[in-house]
Design a protein around this motif. Structure first.
Motif, mmCIF file in Angstrom:
data_model
loop_
_atom_site.group_PDB
_atom_site.id
_atom_site.type_symbol
_atom_site.label_atom_id
_atom_site.label_comp_id
_atom_site.label_asym_id
_atom_site.label_seq_id
_atom_site.Cartn_x
_atom_site.Cartn_y
_atom_site.Cartn_z
ATOM 1 N N LYS A 213 -9.092 3.634 -3.556
ATOM 2 C CA LYS A 213 -8.054 4.654 -3.601
ATOM 3 C C LYS A 213 -6.888 4.210 -2.722
ATOM 4 C CE LYS A 213 -8.532 8.471 -1.264
ATOM 5 N NZ LYS A 213 -8.994 9.799 -0.807
ATOM 6 N N LEU A 214 -5.681 4.284 -3.254
ATOM 7 C CA LEU A 214 -4.474 3.899 -2.526
ATOM 8 C C LEU A 214 -3.666 5.160 -2.220
ATOM 9 C CD1 LEU A 214 -2.559 1.710 -1.408
ATOM 10 C CD2 LEU A 214 -1.493 1.624 -3.665
ATOM 11 N N ASP A 215 -3.533 5.476 -0.943
ATOM 12 C CA ASP A 215 -2.734 6.620 -0.510
ATOM 13 C C ASP A 215 -1.297 6.176 -0.278
ATOM 14 O OD1 ASP A 215 -4.712 8.679 -0.438
ATOM 15 O OD2 ASP A 215 -5.576 7.713 1.316
ATOM 16 N N LEU A 216 -0.353 6.898 -0.870
ATOM 17 C CA LEU A 216 1.075 6.604 -0.722
ATOM 18 C C LEU A 216 1.748 7.839 -0.132
ATOM 19 C CD1 LEU A 216 1.587 4.903 -4.197
ATOM 20 C CD2 LEU A 216 1.465 3.731 -1.998
ATOM 21 N N PRO A 217 1.759 7.974 1.195
ATOM 22 C CA PRO A 217 2.309 9.187 1.824
ATOM 23 C C PRO A 217 3.779 9.400 1.548
ATOM 24 C CG PRO A 217 1.862 7.483 3.454
ATOM 25 C CD PRO A 217 1.258 7.017 2.181
ATOM 26 N N HIS A 218 4.515 8.315 1.249
ATOM 27 C CA HIS A 218 5.950 8.427 0.971
ATOM 28 C C HIS A 218 6.255 8.391 -0.527
ATOM 29 C CE1 HIS A 218 6.644 8.056 5.252
ATOM 30 N NE2 HIS A 218 5.959 6.925 5.269
ATOM 31 N N GLY A 219 5.225 8.563 -1.322
ATOM 32 C CA GLY A 219 5.423 8.570 -2.761
ATOM 33 C C GLY A 219 5.327 7.189 -3.372
ATOM 34 N N ILE A 220 5.401 7.141 -4.692
ATOM 35 C CA ILE A 220 5.331 5.864 -5.415
ATOM 36 C C ILE A 220 6.613 5.075 -5.144
ATOM 37 C CG2 ILE A 220 5.208 4.811 -7.705
ATOM 38 C CD1 ILE A 220 3.608 7.245 -8.614
ATOM 39 N N PRO A 221 6.502 3.795 -4.740
ATOM 40 C CA PRO A 221 7.689 2.991 -4.437
ATOM 41 C C PRO A 221 8.631 2.888 -5.623
ATOM 42 C CG PRO A 221 5.685 1.884 -3.722
ATOM 43 C CD PRO A 221 5.261 3.047 -4.545
ATOM 44 N N GLY A 222 9.864 2.530 -5.336
ATOM 45 C CA GLY A 222 10.874 2.448 -6.389
ATOM 46 C C GLY A 222 10.754 1.226 -7.256
ATOM 47 N N THR A 223 10.123 0.158 -6.745
ATOM 48 C CA THR A 223 10.010 -1.083 -7.517
ATOM 49 C C THR A 223 8.561 -1.549 -7.529
ATOM 50 O OG1 THR A 223 10.417 -2.513 -5.606
ATOM 51 C CG2 THR A 223 12.347 -1.748 -6.834
ATOM 52 N N VAL A 224 8.243 -2.391 -8.515
ATOM 53 C CA VAL A 224 6.896 -2.938 -8.631
ATOM 54 C C VAL A 224 6.603 -3.890 -7.473
ATOM 55 C CG1 VAL A 224 5.363 -4.354 -10.062
ATOM 56 C CG2 VAL A 224 6.882 -2.693 -11.139
ATOM 57 N N SER A 225 7.615 -4.652 -7.045
ATOM 58 C CA SER A 225 7.408 -5.597 -5.947
ATOM 59 C C SER A 225 7.046 -4.876 -4.650
ATOM 60 C CB SER A 225 8.661 -6.460 -5.749
ATOM 61 O OG SER A 225 9.781 -5.648 -5.441
ATOM 62 N N GLU A 226 7.659 -3.705 -4.412
ATOM 63 C CA GLU A 226 7.316 -2.931 -3.225
ATOM 64 C C GLU A 226 5.869 -2.436 -3.306
ATOM 65 O OE1 GLU A 226 10.087 0.225 -2.612
ATOM 66 O OE2 GLU A 226 11.841 -1.079 -2.618
ATOM 67 N N LEU A 227 5.451 -1.992 -4.491
ATOM 68 C CA LEU A 227 4.069 -1.546 -4.674
ATOM 69 C C LEU A 227 3.089 -2.700 -4.468
ATOM 70 C CD1 LEU A 227 2.050 0.642 -5.482
ATOM 71 C CD2 LEU A 227 2.476 0.059 -7.876
ATOM 72 N N GLU A 228 3.433 -3.885 -4.993
ATOM 73 C CA GLU A 228 2.572 -5.054 -4.802
ATOM 74 C C GLU A 228 2.462 -5.413 -3.331
ATOM 75 O OE1 GLU A 228 4.312 -8.072 -7.194
ATOM 76 O OE2 GLU A 228 3.408 -7.381 -9.070
ATOM 77 N N SER A 229 3.553 -5.320 -2.578
ATOM 78 C CA SER A 229 3.541 -5.629 -1.149
ATOM 79 C C SER A 229 2.632 -4.659 -0.389
ATOM 80 C CB SER A 229 4.964 -5.571 -0.597
ATOM 81 O OG SER A 229 4.979 -5.830 0.789
ATOM 82 N N ILE A 230 2.719 -3.368 -0.743
ATOM 83 C CA ILE A 230 1.859 -2.381 -0.084
ATOM 84 C C ILE A 230 0.386 -2.670 -0.374
ATOM 85 C CG2 ILE A 230 1.209 0.067 -0.083
ATOM 86 C CD1 ILE A 230 4.167 0.722 -0.588
ATOM 87 N N MET A 231 0.085 -2.998 -1.626
ATOM 88 C CA MET A 231 -1.302 -3.285 -1.990
ATOM 89 C C MET A 231 -1.805 -4.564 -1.333
ATOM 90 S SD MET A 231 -1.296 -2.222 -6.018
ATOM 91 C CE MET A 231 -2.939 -2.858 -6.217
ATOM 92 N N ARG A 232 -0.933 -5.543 -1.210
ATOM 93 C CA ARG A 232 -1.330 -6.803 -0.577
ATOM 94 C C ARG A 232 -1.745 -6.563 0.876
ATOM 95 N NH1 ARG A 232 -0.291 -11.946 -2.271
ATOM 96 N NH2 ARG A 232 1.201 -11.210 -3.829
ATOM 97 N N LYS A 233 -0.971 -5.722 1.581
ATOM 98 C CA LYS A 233 -1.279 -5.448 2.979
ATOM 99 C C LYS A 233 -2.465 -4.495 3.121
ATOM 100 C CE LYS A 233 3.392 -6.249 4.766
ATOM 101 N NZ LYS A 233 4.553 -5.668 5.498
ATOM 102 N N THR A 234 -2.569 -3.511 2.238
ATOM 103 C CA THR A 234 -3.638 -2.522 2.350
ATOM 104 C C THR A 234 -5.005 -3.115 2.029
ATOM 105 O OG1 THR A 234 -2.078 -0.778 1.713
ATOM 106 C CG2 THR A 234 -4.434 -0.265 1.563
ATOM 107 N N PHE A 235 -5.090 -3.918 0.979
ATOM 108 C CA PHE A 235 -6.379 -4.418 0.521
ATOM 109 C C PHE A 235 -6.621 -5.884 0.877
ATOM 110 C CE2 PHE A 235 -5.288 -1.139 -2.823
ATOM 111 C CZ PHE A 235 -6.088 -0.162 -2.261
ATOM 112 N N GLY A 236 -5.659 -6.521 1.553
ATOM 113 C CA GLY A 236 -5.846 -7.917 1.939
ATOM 114 C C GLY A 236 -5.907 -8.861 0.760
ATOM 115 N N LEU A 237 -5.037 -8.648 -0.233
ATOM 116 C CA LEU A 237 -5.050 -9.480 -1.435
ATOM 117 C C LEU A 237 -4.376 -10.824 -1.157
ATOM 118 C CD1 LEU A 237 -4.104 -6.789 -4.096
ATOM 119 C CD2 LEU A 237 -6.373 -7.600 -3.462
#
Length: 562
Positions: free
Chosen positions: A49-73
């Motif tokens: 589960k991915l929690d986004l307290p500030h909402g869904i990011p505006g771009t796909v690259s921002e979402l990928e960056s968040i997932m990379r840091k959160t899940f250690g991808l």
């Protein structure tokens, strides 16, 4: 009248269109900062589960960056989302406007094709020098195949080496094979064996192999060392049986199985072969030299440091061109990278590069876990635990563990639930757990607990339910479990080693898998009170040395036929 009617219809259409535009504008103006949650499929067995307290990011690259840091991808990947217009099929995510709160997205890793480098040499000069090097190379090629740090003069001519040292690997890449490949021997030995095999087929005449025995043993020792430095009796028997099967003329009439004498010869040959390589600086063997041992261990057979849990790369040599000083500088740079920004690509590359010096510290110096976490903090990251385990064993940790756990779970629980009164309370507790939580993670945890009970060991030695005043300082190795107040809240697990939390916020099955990875990465022994459970994790769920189970595991479990 018709004109008035048409005019009123136009006014109604314009008003309807204006209202729809306003509604669309209101939907567009909904702020993206509203908190959101996404269901993320990292792998088939790993859903988060991915929690986004500030909402869904505006771009796909921002979402990928968040997932990379959160899940250690690590590495490159793309994201796919489920499209309701096409029956919930997955499509490439090109804009975050295509997803909303509580949608499902899937991580697709991109595997880069390997880069091949071709090196062209002077064929004529190679042919001229081949006659000078062929005899020496035939004997010693495998030494430099495994340990390229050995001087190039050992493999033959200085002018024209058969292979440049940069082309050799410093680590083993495969485990002990299910069928041992008998190597090709020297040309004259092959001629003798071919003639003897024909004679054996016709007349059953055994070969007097004394003249060719040295060549056979040398080649077999070289091939064995490509897999293990310290072969077990079972592995030596595999080699002897493969040799006799390929060349029946080598069978010994006086032996009960025709190859017992060959196993004994190989045992002593491997001892001599290790002594030879130890003198050449092979770290896997040099660590056990008498001069490297402490004063109270000055005996050749005392405190031998060797693979105990089917490790493939137990103590590898340094990469070609690297020294302890250069690798220590890499370690410092790695430490700074972890503190600075957690660039996972760079961290993974440096962790792979410093693997040899890290293993020397862990195996040779037996550094406490607390000091290791200070010197190698990246080693305690879940992604790096998986990579380190694969470097040591060549096995994918979590994928293999979960797949085999799911495969064996029905059989394990069936066997346990059929047990008698001795385990009645434990069985009832496991059944109650399943009634409360029948999710994938809940069923896996129940299967693991069932296995512990089936092996007549205590769940409390592996798991500990979290208490507010619970003291973990005295816990040597434990999984601390925190239960949610409601059924919808999954249990969360923390791994504790030597009184220190090393992994947090895991589901219980994943904590068991990562604990196995840490045991290998930190070169820890199995707790005595859970020896059978961890042996089952190793040999059943990870398929490491699965042909050599302890008597208690063989007698008390009949899981192999699943």
């Amino acid at each position: 009248m018709a004109f008035i009617k048409e005019e009123s219809e136009d006014v109604w259409i314009e008003e309807t269109f204006r209202v729809k535009q306003e509604d669309a504008q209101e939907q567009t103006d909904v702020p993206k900062s509203c908190p959101a949650k996404l269901r993320v499929i990292l792998q088939d067995h790993d859903i988060r589960k991915l929690d986004l307290p500030h909402g869904i990011p505006g771009t796909v690259s921002e979402l990928e960056s968040i997932m990379r840091k959160t899940f250690g991808l690590n590495g490159n990947f793309t994201l796919h989302y489920k499209d309701a217009d096409f029956g919930e099929e997955y499509f490439s995510l090109t804009s975050t406007s295509e997803i909303k709160d509580k949608d499902t997205i899937k991580v697709i890793h991109i595997v880069e094709p390997p880069t091949l480098t071709l090196t062209f040499t002077d064929v004529e000069s190679s042919i001229k020098s081949a006659s000078k090097t062929c005899i020496q190379t035939s004997v010693h090629t495998s030494v430099t195949d495994i340990y390229p740090s050995v001087s190039s003069s050992y493999s033959g001519s200085q002018d024209t080496p058969i292979l440049s040292l940069s082309e050799h690997k410093t680590q083993r890449s495969q485990r002990w094979p299910s069928e041992f490949p008998v190597p090709r021997f020297a040309y004259d030995t092959e001629l003798v064996l071919a003639a003897a095999s024909e004679a054996f087929k016709k007349d059953g005449i055994q070969l007097n192999f004394t003249p060719i025995l040295p060549d056979i043993l040398e080649k077999l020792a070289e091939t064995i060392f490509q897999y293990v430095a310290y072969p077990t009796s079972a592995q030596l028997s595999d080699v002897a049986e493969a040799l006799i099967q390929k060349y029946p003329c080598l069978k010994e009439p006086g032996s009960y199985n025709g190859c017992y004498g060959w196993r004994q010869r190989l045992k002593y040959k491997m001892g001599n072969y290790r002594a030879k390589l130890r003198g050449l600086g092979c770290p896997e063997l040099d660590v056990n030299s008498v001069k490297k041992k402490r004063a109270h261990e000055k005996a050749p057979a005392k405190n031998i440091k060797k693979p105990r849990k089917a490790e493939v790369n137990f103590l590898p040599p340094h990469p070609q061109g690297e020294t302890e000083e250069s690798l220590e500088r890499e370690r410092v740079e790695l430490l700074n990278e972890v503190k600075r920004d957690m660039n996972y690509q760079i961290i993974s590359e440096k962790m792979a590069k410093t693997f040899s010096i890290r293993r020397q510290e862990i195996v040779s110096q037996a550094i406490p876990v607390n000091d290791l976490k200070y010197r190698w903090p990246a080693l305690f990251n879940a992604a790096q635990i998986n990579e380190e385990f694969e470097r040591i064993t060549t096995v994918n940790l979590e994928t293999t563990f979960m797949a085999k756990l799911d495969q064996y779970s029905p059989k394990i629980m069936s066997l346990v639930f059929s047990r008698g009164r001795s385990s009645k309370m434990s069985i009832q507790r496991i059944k109650n757990m399943l009634l409360e939580d029948y999710s994938v993670e809940g069923r896996r945890e129940a299967a693991i607990r069932s296995l512990v009970v089936f092996l007549r060991e205590n769940e409390e030695d592996l798991f500990k339910e979290h208490l507010d005043d619970g003291d973990i300082a005295n816990e040597v190795m434990k999984i601390i479990i925190t239960r949610g107040s409601t059924m919808s809240e999954p249990a969360r697990a923390t791994i504790v080693i030597e009184g220190m939390e090393v992994q947090q916020d895991l589901d219980v099955p994943r904590a068991c898998a990562l604990l196995m990875g840490l045991i290998y990465a930190l070169n820890l022994s199995y707790p005595k009170e859970l020896k059978n459970t961890f042996e089952a994790f190793q040999k059943i769920f990870l398929e490491l040395d699965d042909m050599k189970a302890s008597p208690k595991l063989r007698e008390s479990t009949h899981l192999n036929p699943l």
